[in-house]
Every structure is written in C-alpha cells, then in structure tokens.
Design an enzyme around this catalytic site. Structure first.
Site, PDB file in Angstrom:
ATOM      1  N   ASP A   1     -67.940  25.111  24.645  1.00 38.55           N
ATOM      2  CA  ASP A   1     -68.176  26.534  24.849  1.00 38.55           C
ATOM      3  C   ASP A   1     -67.180  27.120  25.843  1.00 38.55           C
ATOM      4  O   ASP A   1     -67.312  26.920  27.052  1.00 38.55           O
ATOM      5  CB  ASP A   1     -69.613  26.743  25.350  1.00 38.55           C
TER       6      ASP A   1
ATOM      7  N   ASP B   1     -64.517  33.016  22.050  1.00 34.39           N
ATOM      8  CA  ASP B   1     -65.733  32.302  22.458  1.00 34.39           C
ATOM      9  C   ASP B   1     -66.081  31.217  21.451  1.00 34.39           C
ATOM     10  O   ASP B   1     -66.659  31.483  20.401  1.00 34.39           O
ATOM     11  CB  ASP B   1     -66.896  33.288  22.597  1.00 34.39           C
TER      12      ASP B   1
END
Length: 570
Positions: free
Chosen positions: A217, A425
């Site tokens: 992430d 992201d």
C-alpha cells in the site's frame, strides 16, 4: 638475377640458456627499393613467451597483410565524408542539440550513467519482493480503498473494549494518530483486481523468522500485522497471530511514535508507557493497535540476508471491509513517504536508497514483483513527473493537466491548489475520478448501447450485459476507448502521458457482466483528487523515487526485474 634478390629478413632471438622461460622472439622486415614509405612498414610480429612456472603458451597473432607499395591508403572517415562538409556539420549540430535537450530533461540519468561506471562490488544490492496470488479465493464484491485518515476518538467510548496490552498499564487518554497512512530488495507479488481486490507480498518477522503476508500500500504510512495482545477483533488471517514480547513495545517518547502522532489534536499522554495508534481508511475500514519493534529478515537480490530492527504496528482491533480481505493477508505493508514507512526506516539505517517500485502484471492470474531500493530502476525509457510536496500529506501525488476518453477531454470539478491532483495508490483496487470527470465519462459511455451493451442497475459500479455471455474483457474491449492522463512537464512540446487501456479499467463480475473500474471519487479523500488504483497501474513498472522527488513508469510484462545500467547503443 632478379629472382635472387632478398625480399625480406626474419630474425629469431632465442632465450638465454640460464633462463629459457623468457621465450623466443620473432621479428620480420620487408625490403623494398621504395623508401618513400614510412619505415613503420616494418612489422613486429610479436613475442612468444611463457609466464614463469606456467605451461600456457601464448601464440603470436597472424601476420598482417601488407599493402602494395603503389597503393595509397585513405582514412575511412575521409572516405565517408569526403565532399560532404555540410552534411557533417548538420549531423554534428543535430547531435549536439539532442545531447543538450536530453541532459536538460534528464540530468539525473546522466549522473546515474556516470555513477554506474563504479565497481559494482562497491554497491549494495536490492531487495526484491514477489507479489503473491491466491487462486482459490471465493467471489467477493468487496474492494479496498486505502489512504488513511485521522480518526478522533474518545477514550471513554472505548474503555470497556480495551484490554491491557502485554500487561502494560492502559493510557489515561487514547491517542489517535494521523496515518495517511544504493541497495534494493525485491519481493514477489500476487493478487488481482477481482475477486481479491488487492496485491500482497510477505515479510519475515521475529526470531525465529515467520512469514506474514501483507497488502502492499503506497497510500499508507505504517506497516502493521494482526497480533495477539490479546486480539479484540481480528480477521481469520493467512498466518497465526503475531505474538510480541513486552520488551517489543515502543515507548511514546520514541521519535517515530511522535511522527505517528504528529497531527493529533489532543494533549500528549504524560503517563503512557506505550505508543498507541489508530488508522481509518477511505473505505471506512479501521485498525487500532500499539507500536512494537522487532527483527525483520530481508533477502537481497544477490541472495544475501540482512536482519534489522523495524517499528511496525501490532494491530489488535480491525473493523469494516478490512476484516474480509484479511482472510488472504495478515496486515498492511506501508510504503508511503512518511518517516515511519518501511522504505523510510530502511533508508534511515543506510540499507537502501529511498526508492519504491512495483510492477503488476496485466495477466489476471499472476501478480508481479515489488522492490525497495534503486538497483532495478531503468536508466532509460521511463516517463517521469515531479512529486508534489506537502508538509502534511505523504501520499505519492503529482499534477495532471488533462484527461481524455479517446479524443474527448474530461473536465475537472475542482479549483485552487487541489485542481488536477493525482494520487498513485497501490492499496486501492479501482480508480477514482472527480465528480465532473466521472459524470462526463459515464455520459460518453452511453454510446455503447448502439453496440448492444445494456446498462445494469448498480449503486456503486456501472455494469453492462449483452445477449451472449461475456467470457473476458477481450470480448468487449473494442467498444471502449483508452483513457489518457497528461501531466505537467518542463517542456510543453514533450508532454508526459499515461495511457490506461480498456482492459485496465474494465472487469468481468461473477454474473458475466462487464463493469467499469472507474468510480465517483467525490466522497473520497478531499473529493477533488484523482486516485489511480491497481487497475490503472497494471502492465507498468511504477517507481516512486523519494531521493529525486519524482514518479515514473514504463510498460513491462512484470515477469522478471532487470537491471538497466546503460542507455541503448552506449
């Protein structure tokens, strides 16, 4: 007689009897009446010698073919450019202009080329992580959206749910935190957009080392693992719960604890013996825990292992969609720009340069790889854009000036400093547009009805069905157009573009319908930012260079990482 004239002389010099290891030498001379030629016409044939105590014999090279004395040698360069001075000047001018423009646009690349001349043995190697894929997962409509945000909590509201963590006294006030949430390590990566909705790798933690599978992430700061401290609310998990020791708990006075809690608006806890944190993600999931320090075992790309102490989260209370995805993983691998992220911690200890890269294959049945460090950053062929700096946000963000669906531009629904901002992201399954851009995209897709694609009612995701079943995106991608993002560039004539082909923003659901993987982001983050999720980044090597504050990408099959040390033809 003419034929009796001596044409040449060969002199053979034997080694002295007391030192035969010197070998013998052979010298040949050609005799001619034409003395206009340089005396260098004589050729030394070479020396045949052996090293002391060696049986290896080096043979002399072949004798060169002599040029007849009545012929004149012309240098190759003069022969090629004879009579064409203008062409030569033009070619040299073009080359100088090209070198100037290239050095102006990519000064870092030239510096890297110079540094690559150093001995490779002096450079540390890279950390390479594969991304893992789990094919036996069941169907799920859940998808993840990371980007952690501050969640203000009242200690009194949760006091009944709190247990002592590892026997350490509870804090008098629960501290909320803002977790927005030249060597390399390479990690294998697996996962997919649907039905998994995530890509993950593993880290070896503790002594003896045990693997923990973590969702990669770039939108989160803190790496955390589900742990038994004891656990209040944990998902099933891929591995047994991590069991820390009391000495693993990080003090609230630790500098990284202060970094985690930097945006907390409440008073600091003077009597706390541990560093508590709480993360809330954009999909309303949350994780609560305490910071701990333990040993990480990392394998470098040259096969060597290193052990280091790293701070991460011992997460004992998870809520929301996160609990569902934890059946495949054990936590989150935080890769943002924050000081508490794993790349930043490794860089602060001098283990790697602070560079993160991931490559998600376009094949839905495989993952790709991820690396920490700069050894696997290509030195040519990359498209680079500048990162936007923000004192309070550690996301990987840049600025886009135009988004097109095919040849039709999509408008931005923002103004001011946030206009045209884009966040990369890897923790988000899908891509999010601003409200106006999303509405215009949906309006453009109304033309699909002419091709027999019928819109299905959906509150979150728009899907289409056809009279015949859709087996894969390949069956319908010809009806859709690519999306193109154009970014700010130093030179307007050389714009930097990122193309998202239809197969990257379309998915096939369990009903056999094709669905749009672009969602309305008006309620996500600040509502005015485009978020590029995993689906938009597949089939590309994406690099987050925190050393030079830039984001780059290039097309790749994402099967094997390769070192690119030189420009082609150099």
């Amino acid at each position: 007689m003419e034929s009796d004239k001596i044409k040449g002389v060969v002199i053979i010099t034997l080694p002295p009897p007391d030192n035969p290891s010197l070998g013998k030498s052979i010298t040949a001379f050609t005799l001619t009446d034409d003395f206009s030629e340089s005396p260098r016409e004589s050729v030394a044939v070479g020396q045949e010698e052996r090293e002391p105590n060696s049986n290896h014999l080096t043979l002399p090279p072949d004798l060169p073919i002599q040029t007849p004395s009545n012929q004149r040698s012309i240098p190759l360069s003069r022969e090629l450019f004879a009579g064409t001075p203008r062409k030569l000047v033009v070619l040299l001018s073009i080359a100088l202009v090209a070198i100037y423009l290239y050095s102006s646009s990519f000064p870092e690349t030239l510096q890297e080329l110079r540094s690559s001349e150093k001995n490779d043995d002096d450079r540390r190697t890279s950390l390479l992580f594969p991304l893992y894929f789990q094919s036996e997962l069941g169907d799920s409509s859940d998808f993840q959206l990371k980007l952690g945000r501050t969640k203000g909590l009242n200690k009194d509201d949760l006091s009944a749910a709190f247990n002592d963590v590892l026997g350490v006294p509870k804090p008098t006030k629960l501290i909320s935190s803002t977790l927005k949430s030249d060597s390399s390590a390479v990690f294998p990566v697996r996962g997919d957009i649907y039905p998994d909705g995530l890509y993950y790798t593993y880290i070896m933690v503790g002594e003896p080392p045990r693997p923990y599978f973590l969702d990669i992430d770039t939108g989160s700061d803190l790496t955390w693992v589900q742990c038994d401290a004891p656990c209040t609310s944990c998902g099933k998990g891929r591995s047994p719960l991590y069991k820390p020791k009391r000495e693993n708990v990080v003090s609230f006075k630790d500098s990284l604890c202060m970094e985690v809690q930097r945006n907390y608006n409440g008073d600091q806890c003077a009597t706390c013996h541990q560093c508590d944190y709480e993360i809330q993600y954009a999909d309303q999931s949350s994780s609560l825990g305490v910071l701990v320090k333990d040993e990480f075992t990392l394998k470098f790309s040259n096969g060597s292992l290193t052990k280091l102490n790293a701070i991460f989260g011992c997460a004992y209370d998870q809520q929301g969609v996160l609990l569902n995805t934890l059946s495949k993983t054990d936590g989150i691998l935080g890769l943002s720009r924050a000081k508490v992220s794993l790349p930043s911690q490794l860089a602060s200890q001098g283990i790697i340069n602070n560079v993160v890269g991931h490559c998600l294959t376009g094949d839905p049945a495989s993952g790709g790889y991820m690396f920490l460090g700069d050894d696997f950053v290509p030195q040519w062929g990359m498209a680079w854009v500048a990162m936007l700096d923000s004192p309070s946000i550690d996301f990987y963000q840049t600025k886009v000036v135009r988004i097109d669906y095919g040849s039709s531009p999509l408008s931005f629904d923002t103004w001011g400093s946030n206009r045209g901002r884009v966040v990369f992201d890897s923790g988000s399954s899908y891509t999010y547009f601003t409200k106006e851009a999303y509405s215009q995209l949906v309006a453009s897709l109304e033309e699909l009805s002419a091709f027999g694609l019928i819109v299905q009612d959906s509150s979150d995701i728009i899907c289409w069905r056809t009279e015949s079943s859709i087996r894969s995106v390949k069956d319908v991608k010809r009806f859709f157009k690519p999306l193109t993002l154009q970014f700010e560039s130093r030179f307007w004539i050389v714009s930097t573009k990122l193309e998202i082909p239809p197969e990257n923003y379309l998915v096939i659901n369990k009903e056999g319908n094709v669905c749009l993987g672009i969602l309305d982001g008006s309620q996500v983050h600040d509502g005015s930012t485009t978020i590029l999720g995993d689906n938009a980044l597949r089939g590309k090597l994406v690099v987050y260079d925190n050393v030079n504050n830039r984001i780059g990408w290039t097309s790749s099959d994402c099967h094997n990482p390769r070192r690119m040390k030189r420009l082609p033809l150099f």
